[in-house]
Design an enzyme around this catalytic site. Structure first.
Site, PDB file in Angstrom:
ATOM      1  CG  ASN A  63       4.087  64.519  99.657  1.00  0.00           C
ATOM      2  OD1 ASN A  63       4.215  63.111  99.332  1.00  0.00           O
ATOM      3  ND2 ASN A  63       3.106  64.488  99.031  1.00  0.00           N
ATOM      4  CB  ILE A  64       0.190  63.399 105.137  1.00  0.00           C
ATOM      5  CG1 ILE A  64       1.509  62.571 105.092  1.00  0.00           C
ATOM      6  CG2 ILE A  64      -0.984  63.598 105.681  1.00  0.00           C
ATOM      7  CD1 ILE A  64       1.010  62.135 106.705  1.00  0.00           C
ATOM      8  CD  GLU A  65      -0.727  66.937  98.113  1.00  0.00           C
ATOM      9  OE1 GLU A  65      -0.005  67.162  97.489  1.00  0.00           O
ATOM     10  OE2 GLU A  65      -2.039  66.955  97.623  1.00  0.00           O
ATOM     11  CG  ASN A  66      -6.480  68.806 105.420  1.00  0.00           C
ATOM     12  OD1 ASN A  66      -7.247  69.673 105.141  1.00  0.00           O
ATOM     13  ND2 ASN A  66      -6.314  67.369 106.245  1.00  0.00           N
ATOM     14  CD  GLU A  76      11.422  67.013 102.249  1.00  0.00           C
ATOM     15  OE1 GLU A  76       9.780  66.901 103.097  1.00  0.00           O
ATOM     16  OE2 GLU A  76      11.185  67.287 101.662  1.00  0.00           O
TER      17      GLU A  76
END
Ligand SMILES: [Zn+2]
Length: 154
Positions: A63-66, A76
């Site tokens: 997962n790559i948050e911002n 996924e």
């Protein structure tokens, strides 16, 4: 899916990591590993995923948050994006590894729809360092998938 076993398919089943195919163990191992690269300063919730392509290749993602929350991406979709950008379109399984004490972490609704574009797959849910694996299908996780009549990939 026959009517007699639809209930168990819907709920999935528990198994042990060591009983799974080597390739499935591989995607769980890779999802566990890539989970360490998760960029999640906002939720502190690390997720790793790895997809097994029909040709045996594997692509993993985290997962790559911002700071603009809605543009973050789940593990996924990250894994699928890497696979698809490498020319893969046929998938057989995906693993998702995250840690919640009292439950397994299943793909979110957006990911269920995104993944379903490319057909049904087996979904292996597990926790880092634990041998218990919950096995379910994407079709069971997303009944009545949205799709247009003219484009049915499954
Ligand atoms: Zn998601």
């Amino acid at each position: 899916m026959s009517k007699s076993n639809s209930c168990s398919e819907q709920e999935g089943y528990m198994t042990n990591l060591k009983l799974l195919d080597d390739k499935v163990q591989d995607i769980i191992r890779q999802a566990t590993e890539v989970r360490g690269n998760a960029y999640c300063p906002y939720s502190n919730f690390q997720v790793g995923a790895a997809v097994l392509c029909q040709d045996g290749t594997i692509f993993s993602g985290c997962n790559i948050e911002n700071s603009t929350f809605t543009v973050g991406i789940c593990a996924e979709r990250c894994a699928y994006g890497k696979a698809i950008s490498n020319g893969k379109l046929k998938f057989t399984a995906i693993s998702v590894v995250a840690y919640q004490e009292n439950s397994f972490t299943a793909p979110c609704g957006a990911c269920r729809q995104f993944l379903s574009e490319f057909g049904n797959v087996d979904v292996y849910l597990s926790k880092p360092g634990q041998d218990e694996v919950l096995v379910v299908t994407l079709a069971a996780l997303l009944p009545f998938q949205f799709q247009t009549v003219d484009h049915k990939f499954v």
